[in-house]
Structures are given as structure tokens and as C-alpha cells.
Scaffold this motif. Structure first.
Motif, PDB file in Angstrom:
ATOM      1  N   ASP A   1       0.846  -1.188   0.000  1.00 22.75           N
ATOM      2  CA  ASP A   1       0.000   0.000   0.000  1.00 22.75           C
ATOM      3  C   ASP A   1       0.887   1.246   0.000  1.00 22.75           C
ATOM      4  O   ASP A   1       2.105   1.170   0.186  1.00 22.75           O
ATOM      5  N   THR A   2       0.274   2.382  -0.199  1.00 23.08           N
ATOM      6  CA  THR A   2       1.044   3.608  -0.387  1.00 23.08           C
ATOM      7  C   THR A   2       1.867   3.997   0.846  1.00 23.08           C
ATOM      8  O   THR A   2       3.048   4.350   0.703  1.00 23.08           O
TER       9      THR A   2
ATOM     10  N   ARG B   1       6.009   4.359   0.910  1.00 29.33           N
ATOM     11  CA  ARG B   1       6.701   5.561   1.380  1.00 29.33           C
ATOM     12  C   ARG B   1       7.776   5.196   2.405  1.00 29.33           C
ATOM     13  O   ARG B   1       8.896   5.730   2.387  1.00 29.33           O
TER      14      ARG B   1
ATOM     15  N   ARG C   1      -4.413   5.377  -9.099  1.00 26.11           N
ATOM     16  CA  ARG C   1      -3.478   5.263  -7.980  1.00 26.11           C
ATOM     17  C   ARG C   1      -2.076   5.757  -8.336  1.00 26.11           C
ATOM     18  O   ARG C   1      -1.223   5.928  -7.452  1.00 26.11           O
TER      19      ARG C   1
ATOM     20  N   GLU D   1      -0.421   9.038  -6.554  1.00 25.51           N
ATOM     21  CA  GLU D   1      -0.004   8.919  -5.150  1.00 25.51           C
ATOM     22  C   GLU D   1       1.192   7.986  -4.989  1.00 25.51           C
ATOM     23  O   GLU D   1       2.050   8.199  -4.129  1.00 25.51           O
ATOM     24  N   VAL D   2       1.269   6.948  -5.834  1.00 24.22           N
ATOM     25  CA  VAL D   2       2.421   6.040  -5.759  1.00 24.22           C
ATOM     26  C   VAL D   2       3.672   6.751  -6.248  1.00 24.22           C
ATOM     27  O   VAL D   2       4.746   6.647  -5.639  1.00 24.22           O
TER      28      VAL D   2
ATOM     29  N   THR E   1       5.484   8.924  -3.744  1.00 23.51           N
ATOM     30  CA  THR E   1       6.280   8.311  -2.669  1.00 23.51           C
ATOM     31  C   THR E   1       7.767   8.386  -2.950  1.00 23.51           C
ATOM     32  O   THR E   1       8.583   8.251  -2.041  1.00 23.51           O
TER      33      THR E   1
END
Length: 282
Positions: free
Chosen positions: A225-226, A230, A252, A255-256, A259
Motif C-alpha cells: 500500500d502507499t 513511502r 493510484r 499517489e504512488v 512516494t
């Protein structure tokens, strides 16, 4: 993205096989029956929807394999943007030859333009970051070369082309050998210094093992997951290249990418892209 074309000799067997499949044992029966041999026409490959062009080199080759005398004018090269109604290519000469090559040319161009168009959407979603979008080996059997070329036309990047390109250790390799450390030690003992090494990890504990043991150039962060991605970026601290993979939907990607991972690999670029609507108009 405009790229130098591949050598025709590489594509020739692929296109020739598709033409043989379509022409069968007796050629285009309909055309042979109803079109007088001396009929001349000009046809156009036209975009029915917006997207990114790919497959024009293959379309040209298909027409010329059927009839080298056909005269082709390219208006939108591979990698160019297209809008509905845009003329991508004009083909002039024997109407029978144009009709006999039509379906193979459009099948390739529509499929590859679909891949390029989907890739461009994923690349746009990562805009403003340093993250690159890359494809996988989840390609149509026999079409990997041209599908990966279509990814490049869409602004993406290519992962390995075959099992012989690089060492990529997956979860099943790790399970079979008995862990991350034994795998990396085996690689250090046997692999050529010219070969890059990537290893897949499912957890941050496995990532920690890789970072402690060394020996990997790239770490594939699988189905994280994100927030976990991170944390992985923070743990790596730039010591290895990081690739995020698994469940990478278009909504998605931003947001990925934020990171800080270096690559996002997306199997959907080649296994789930639609066919762009292209037509051949006389």
C-alpha cells in the motif's frame, strides 16, 4: 514519443505470418472475385477516436509485403497524437492490394495504438515526479516486441524483454531457495558482473534483508500500500533503485509516484489495453 523505427527485417516475419493467416491458401477470395485487377484507388487510414499513434511502421510493411508498388504517404508517425478524423496514412495503387492488406494493417495499428494511448495516460498521471512508467512481460505471445515498442511510443519505458535479459528474483524463487539471503549469495557466487539484478520483496522485513545483504541493483516492491511504499523509500535511502508493482490502477499512479519510487510497472499496459478505433476509407 518519436523513436527511430525498428529494422524492417525484424518485423517482417511477424507481419508476414499475420498476412499468411489472413490470406489463407488462395488469397483474398472476395477481392479476386469482385475487383477488376486494374482498379486503382487511394485509401486513407483514419482515426475514429483520440489517442497516440503506434503501428504505422507495421501497417506500411503489411501493405508493401502484399504489393511493393503501393505508394504510401505517412501523415502521423508512431508516437504522434491523433484526434478523431485525422488521416494517419494514405495508400495509393491497386485497390485489390489495398483491400488484401487492410485487416492485418488495421489489426496491428489499432492494437498498438491502444497500448500507446493507455501508456500515455499512465505517464501523464505521474507527471511532475521522477517516476517512470514501465511495462512487464505480460504481453500477447508472439507480439512482445511490437507491444513493448508501443509502450515507448506512449512515453513509457520497457522492463526486460525476456528471461535472459537480467536476473529478476520472484517470490517463488525465494521460496524454492529458502530465503532472501541465500538467493542473493547464490547470485554473487555465480552471476556475471555484466548482469543487473532485481529482487522482489513483499514486506519491509524482506527489504531490510536485501539492504543488509547487498547484491541487488533494483528492488521490486510487490503489492504494497502507499504508506508502506513511502516507508520503503525512506529505508532504502537511495541505495537501490525501487520499483512499485501490483494493483497499479490509473487512479493510484499519482499517489504512488509521489512516494519517490523510481519505477511503477504496470502489466495492464499490454494485457488490458483496448484497441483504438481506426478505419480504412476509400
Amino acid at each position: 514519443m518519436t523513436l527511430p523505427p525498428l529494422p524492417d527485417m525484424i518485423l517482417d516475419p511477424l507481419v508476414r505470418a499475420a498476412l499468411m493467416e489472413d490470406l489463407g491458401t488462395y488469397g483474398d477470395l472476395t477481392t479476386r472475385t469482385v475487383i477488376p485487377a486494374d482498379t486503382q484507388y487511394t485509401a486513407r487510414i483514419v482515426a475514429r477516436e483520440a489517442g497516440v499513434v503506434s503501428g504505422m511502421q507495421i501497417a506500411r510493411l503489411a501493405f508493401h509485403l502484399v504489393d511493393p508498388a503501393l505508394r504510401l504517404t505517412l501523415h502521423r508517425p508512431d508516437g504522434a497524437r491523433m484526434a478523431p478524423g485525422d488521416v494517419l496514412m494514405e495508400i495509393a495503387g491497386s485497390a485489390a492490394s489495398i483491400l488484401s492488406a487492410e485487416r492485418v494493417a488495421l489489426n496491428f495499428a489499432g492494437r498498438l495504438s491502444g497500448i500507446a494511448t493507455m501508456t500515455a495516460a499512465f505517464v501523464a498521471a505521474a507527471e511532475g515526479t521522477k517516476t517512470r512508467i514501465t511495462c512487464t512481460r505480460k504481453t500477447t505471445p508472439g507480439l512482445r516486441l511490437v507491444e513493448k515498442q508501443a509502450v515507448l511510443h506512449g512515453g513509457g519505458f520497457n522492463h526486460r524483454f525476456s528471461l535472459s535479459d537480467a536476473i529478476l528474483v520472484k517470490d517463488n524463487h525465494i521460496a524454492a531457495v529458502g530465503g532472501v539471503r541465500p538467493v542473493l549469495r547464490a547470485i554473487r557466487a555465480q552471476a556475471s558482473h555484466m548482469i543487473r539484478v532485481e529482487i522482489e520483496v513483499d514486506t519491509l522485513d524482506q527489504l531490510s534483508e536485501v539492504l543488509d545483504e547487498g547484491g541487488a541493483d533494483v528492488v521490486l516492491l510487490d503489492n504494497m500500500d502507499t504508506p508502506t511504499l513511502r516507508r520503503a523509500v525512506g529505508m532504502a535511502g537511495g541505495r537501490v533503485c525501487l520499483e512499485a508493482s501490483g494493483n497499479m490502477r490509473l487512479d493510484r499512479i499519482a499517489e504512488v509516484a509521489a512516494t519517490g519510487v523510481h519505477y511503477i510497472s504496470v502489466g495492464a499496459l499490454t494485457h488490458s489495453a483496448g484497441t483504438l478505433d481506426l478505419g480504412l476509407d476509400f
